[in-house]
Design a protein around this motif. Structure first.
Motif, PDB file in Angstrom:
ATOM      1  N   TYR A   1       0.871  -1.179   0.000  1.00 48.33           N
ATOM      2  CA  TYR A   1       0.000   0.000   0.000  1.00 48.33           C
ATOM      3  C   TYR A   1       0.909   1.231   0.000  1.00 48.33           C
ATOM      4  O   TYR A   1       1.869   1.304   0.759  1.00 48.33           O
ATOM      5  CB  TYR A   1      -0.899   0.024   1.230  1.00 48.33           C
ATOM      6  N   ALA A   2       0.579   2.205  -0.865  1.00 52.23           N
ATOM      7  CA  ALA A   2       1.485   3.344  -1.007  1.00 52.23           C
ATOM      8  C   ALA A   2       0.728   4.599  -1.373  1.00 52.23           C
ATOM      9  O   ALA A   2      -0.377   4.558  -1.937  1.00 52.23           O
ATOM     10  CB  ALA A   2       2.536   3.049  -2.075  1.00 52.23           C
ATOM     11  N   VAL A   3       1.353   5.726  -1.043  1.00 55.21           N
ATOM     12  CA  VAL A   3       0.873   7.032  -1.484  1.00 55.21           C
ATOM     13  C   VAL A   3       2.071   7.810  -2.025  1.00 55.21           C
ATOM     14  O   VAL A   3       3.127   7.876  -1.390  1.00 55.21           O
ATOM     15  CB  VAL A   3       0.177   7.805  -0.339  1.00 55.21           C
ATOM     16  N   ASP A   4       1.911   8.334  -3.237  1.00 53.00           N
ATOM     17  CA  ASP A   4       2.909   9.216  -3.843  1.00 53.00           C
ATOM     18  C   ASP A   4       2.350  10.634  -3.815  1.00 53.00           C
ATOM     19  O   ASP A   4       1.180  10.846  -4.137  1.00 53.00           O
ATOM     20  CB  ASP A   4       3.187   8.816  -5.296  1.00 53.00           C
ATOM     21  N   PHE A   5       3.189  11.595  -3.465  1.00 52.28           N
ATOM     22  CA  PHE A   5       2.685  12.955  -3.328  1.00 52.28           C
ATOM     23  C   PHE A   5       3.736  13.972  -3.734  1.00 52.28           C
ATOM     24  O   PHE A   5       4.944  13.709  -3.697  1.00 52.28           O
ATOM     25  CB  PHE A   5       2.250  13.225  -1.879  1.00 52.28           C
TER      26      PHE A   5
END
Length: 1004
Positions: free
Chosen positions: A696-700
């Motif tokens: 699970y990942a978030v790129d910002f």
């Protein structure tokens, strides 16, 4: 002739006006500027021009901090909080060009043309989102990537004094743990991606070079030839490689030619190397004091030194610094020359590289010579072919000194005989510790050649738009030869010779079909694969002894009186694979990837399927592209990713499923005979180790791309681990290999990139990464395996030992340890039964780090750049063999920093000199460290200056590596493995600090 040049001639000022009105005036002046006469009038000063304006984004909002520079000069400024700027431009530049640049936006240029008011609207730079990155069997826009794919920062691939790229990656990428157990020139670091997923199987990542599997090692590849490196970490990204991707995948892409005039490029550096930390042995006075303390503790007759061979030097006050004697100033250098260019139809890249590292210990060296040729050709509008071929020759020849022996040698020993030859036993009659210089007399060669050729043909049918067929074919040949001869000068009175030859052959054939289709906002990308791989390995070893002299050595190994021994081994493994993948995106907002790969391996037995299927699925959501976020200018990128997949690991070598046999000598009817007996029971039911993992990942990226990064969480469980299962001894075997273990790796990875300051020509940026991995054994063969330090619920690499709580002192009550004497180590009674026994051992920690990280700060001003990189690994517990050295009747030297117990100093952390460690305590110590890994100061010369010299680009730099380490570890280095056993010296080598000057030059 330039109109301004007329200002230098007072007598011709009137011609300036005439030149503007008379057409033929210019032609009269065409021959060029007149020589300046002695009576020239001073130039006429012209007024400066003030240019001002406002810089906005596409919405019309003012942009602060935009750099506004007159092209080709250092004249510039930056915008204020409202996006406004004012710039004074000299009159000579009023026909020049203004360059507007800002992070997150495309640079804009406009001609001044004498204007005093110039405003600019900047367009958002979509490069970060539209950047094409290499993924398995193809490329993707970064904005459409759903798996965990990280690109290695380009600055880690250049301007660093390393022999291979793995050394440059250490600490630079989240989720990738690279450790260097040895600094021996040419040694390979260990690489783990997202933890250790197997106990007995190979845990190294799979390396893909230019799209095909690479069977060599990183030492074969020149860092100067590398264009990019991507690391695939989660199952969605690696499942496309099936069984080979179980430990992560490293994709290496080398440089290729581009259309245009040929370019010649030189990249090179050279500089000295020094011991980063010297673990100083005791000097003469300390050594003699230690021996006096030993004789008191043993209650024996006191002599000043242990051996009479040391007495003359002791009496004369002559000392030998053995560490200084075996060491030297190291030197490292690398020189790479590349030629590239081509037309629209044919492009080429050719390079040659020479690398040489002379170690800081005598005899240690590593040399590599490599050649590379990459070629791409468009034969027709629908057919493209290409090749990638390279050859690398590496050697680390030479006899070597022995660091462990030098550490133990007496400072009163005599290293040389009167004739200058090596004294075999420097502290005679001590025969256990020989001269650490003797290895230099050994004839030793160690050479490997790597020859790899790859070709491809790519067909793009004109009648089906978006369809491409690609055929990859690769062949690799890797012969290795090692020889050695140890003769009388090295304390072998009959001589011993050895020759080892082996060779590896690898081939790969891949058929890849891709299809891309856009239907409105829908994008489809399909990939299908059918491939075959085969690896063969053959090795022979010959040993001989009993030579009448040392002249022939290994050149006639059968001429010795001893019976030569010969052994050989041959193996073959093959893999057959099919794969399918679908990438789908809608309006670059909703992303979906599904992959399935089926692998068949020859290593598995008849009673288990040789085939297994490895699926994965991933979802992505580009939230920043949604309508409700488009009005929020502070959010440049926001993407959520989730994936699940299964990967496999063969886990065993060829023939690991069948019962093995070994030769047996026996006597039958009085005649010596040779037979065979089973030495390993086979298991034809063995199957793949399988890892299922979630990611699970978030790129910002926010605030006009001033702050960006990635946060990821993963959970990977590996089942069916191959471990030995105990058998009743009545079967004739003690154990059998079986699929019985399970291990889990969970972790968090954080990558953060920030632009801290951007003011005019000055930029300060930071890149940081943090990795926290939790490894845990979930299942073993029924219960804990204490002998191999494996415990259910605990991580691998466990430290299981007694808990040391001090040292027994004179007068202490030793009832819990009745045999203890003053000066012995004191251990805790963990189970409270009133005595110290093996039941009082406990789990104390793990050799695996609690977390790792890296921090890079980069400061840029015009052409000047300063990069500072820190690397850390924390929470590591390791046994320290230097603290566990028995003193052998007080006869050997010890590191001065270690110390020892006496009745007077009452040390509470070091035992007495007569303590023999009967319980085998390992002395576990904290091996955490933070290291100033490298600093690089570089200067890129301005193009205006280079144009005059007809140069394309020139960058000069100085770089330092392994400059300082903060640690509580007592030893040569907390990261390295040191063996205190004096006859195993190959990997005993100190960490080194490197300082180089480098130059990158491009001719045009």
């Amino acid at each position: 002739m330039k109109r301004e040049s007329l200002l230098f001639y007072g007598t011709l000022i009137s011609l300036k006006a005439a030149a503007a009105s008379e057409p033929n005036t210019t032609s009269l002046l065409a021959p060029g500027p007149l020589p300046l006469p002695a009576t020239a009038i001073a130039p006429v000063a012209m007024p400066d021009v003030t240019v001002s304006g406002r810089v906005t984004d596409e919405k019309g909002d003012g942009l602060p901090g935009v750099s506004v520079v007159v092209k080709g000069t250092s004249i510039g400024t930056s915008t204020d909080d409202q996006g406004r700027y004012t710039l004074v431009v000299p009159e000579s530049n009023t026909n020049g060009t203004l360059v507007f640049s800002f992070i997150g936006f495309t640079s804009q240029e406009t001609s001044i043309n004498g204007r005093t008011a110039i405003s600019m609207q900047m367009r958002a730079d979509a490069q970060a989102l539209n950047e094409v990155v290499v993924v398995g069997y193809g490329t993707q826009k970064r904005s459409d990537v759903t798996g965990s794919v990280v690109s290695v920062p380009q600055d880690r691939l250049e301007r660093l004094p390393v022999s291979n790229i793995a050394q440059a990656l250490q600490g630079a990428v989240a989720g990738v743990q690279i450790s260097a157990p040895s600094s021996v020139p040419g040694s390979q670091p260990n690489i783990n991606i997202r933890g250790v997923r197997s106990i007995t199987a190979n845990t190294n990542p799979y390396v893909i070079l230019d799209g095909v599997p690479f069977p060599g090692n990183f030492n074969d590849i020149s860092p100067s030839d590398i264009a990019s490196i991507e690391i695939l970490k989660d199952a969605s990204a690696t499942a496309i490689y099936g069984t080979r991707g179980s430990n992560g995948v490293i994709l290496v892409t080398t440089k290729r030619g581009k259309s245009g005039k040929a370019q010649i490029r030189y990249n090179g550096y050279a500089g000295p190397e020094y011991m980063n930390n010297t673990l100083r042995p005791m000097n003469g006075a300390e050594y003699a004091a230690k021996y006096r303390a030993y004789t008191i503790q043993r209650n024996i007759n006191q002599d000043p030194v242990p051996n009479f061979g040391e007495r003359a030097n002791y009496d004369a006050g002559r000392e030998t610094d053995w560490i200084d004697l075996i060491s030297q100033r190291g030197f490292i250098q690398d020189h790479n020359v590349a030629i590239s260019g081509g037309t629209n139809d044919v492009k080429y890249y050719v390079s040659g590289d020479y690398f040489k590292q002379q170690g800081v210990l005598q005899g240690y060296q590593f040399r590599r010579i490599s050649l590379r040729s990459n070629l791409d050709a468009n034969l027709t509008p629908w057919l493209r072919i290409g090749t990638s071929a390279f050859y690398a020759n590496s050697n680390d020849d030479g006899g070597r000194v022995n660091l462990a022996l030098a550490q133990a040698a007496s400072p009163y020993g005599t290293p040389f005989n009167a004739d200058g030859s090596y004294n075999i036993f420097p502290q005679f009659p001590e025969l256990l510790y020989a001269n650490p210089l003797l290895g230099l007399t050994t004839e030793r060669t160690s050479r490997v050649n790597q020859l790899t050729g790859t070709g491809y043909a790519e067909v793009t049918p004109t009648f089906v738009k978006g369809l491409t067929y690609r055929l990859n074919a690769s062949y690799s040949y890797r012969p290795y030869r090692a020889t050695s001869y140890v003769g009388r000068a090295a304390n072998n009175l009959i001589g011993a010779a050895q020759i080892l030859n082996d060779e590896r052959h690898n081939y790969t054939i891949e058929n890849i079909l891709t299809y891309n289709k856009d239907i409105g906002k829908h994008h489809f990308d399909l990939t299908a694969l059918y491939s075959a791989q085969e690896n063969t390995y053959f090795t022979t070893t010959e040993n001989g002894s009993g030579y009448i002299n040392d002249e022939i050595g290994f050149n006639s190994i059968g001429s010795g009186s001893g019976i030569p021994t010969i052994s050989s081994y041959d193996e073959r493994r093959s893999l057959l694979s099919q794969m399918g993948r679908l990438n789908y995106s809608y309006d670059s907002r909703y992303l979906f990837t599904v992959t399935a790969r089926r692998d068949g391996s020859s290593v598995f037995g008849a009673d288990a399927s040789k085939y297994a299927t490895f699926p994965s699925v991933a979802l992505g959501w580009n939230i920043a592209n949604e309508q409700f976020l488009k009005g929020i200018s502070a959010v440049n990128l926001l993407k959520l990713r989730a994936s699940y997949g299964i990967t496999g690991n063969e886990g065993i070598g060829p023939y690991g499923t069948i019962t093995g046999q070994t030769a047996l000598q026996y006597t039958y009817n009085g005649v010596a005979s040779t037979g065979l007996r089973a030495n390993r029971i086979g298991n034809s039911n063995l199957k793949w180790e399988q890892t299922s993992s979630y990611n699970y990942a978030v790129d910002f990226s926010v605030l006009d791309n001033r702050i960006g990064g990635t946060v990821e969480y993963y959970d990977a469980k590996t089942k069916d681990l191959l471990l030995n299962r105990n058998l009743p001894i009545i079967t004739g075997y003690g154990s059998i290999l079986d699929n019985i273990g399970q291990v889990q790796n969970r972790g968090v990875e954080i990558t953060l990139n920030t632009v801290n300051v951007k003011a005019g020509n000055f930029i300060w940026s930071t890149s940081a990464n943090y990795t926290r991995n939790r490894n845990k054994i979930l299942a073993l063969n029924g219960s804990d395996d204490i002998g191999n330090r494996r415990f259910v619920g605990k991580p691998l690499g466990a430290i299981y030992d007694y808990r040391m709580i001090g040292v027994w002192q004179t007068g202490d009550d030793v009832k819990v340890d009745p045999t203890a004497k003053p000066g012995d180590l004191k251990f805790a009674d963990i189970n409270g039964d009133g005595q110290i026994s093996s039941l009082d051992r406990e789990y104390q920690g793990t050799e695996l780090p609690n977390f790792t990280g890296g921090l890079t700060n980069t400061f840029e001003y015009k052409g000047l750049s300063l990069r500072i990189f820190l690397q850390t690994a924390q929470g590591i517990l390791r046994n320290n063999p230097l603290l566990n050295r028995a003193d052998f009747a007080g006869r050997i030297n010890q590191p001065a920093a270690i110390g020892y117990w006496t009745a007077e100093n009452r040390s509470n952390d070091r035992p007495s000199l007569v303590f023999v460690n009967p319980r085998g305590y390992g002395y576990p110590k904290d091996a955490s460290y933070t290291r100033l890994k490298d600093i690089t100061l570089s200067y890129t010369f301005p193009q205006t200056l280079l144009d005059r010299a007809k140069l394309g680009a020139v960058t000069a730099y100085v770089s330092g590596r392994n400059l300082y380490t903060w640690t509580d570890w007592v030893g040569w280095d907390p990261e390295q493995t040191y063996d205190a056993n004096t006859d195993r010296n190959r990997d005993n080598f100190p960490n080194v600090a490197t300082y180089v000057f480098g130059l990158n030059v491009t001719l045009r």
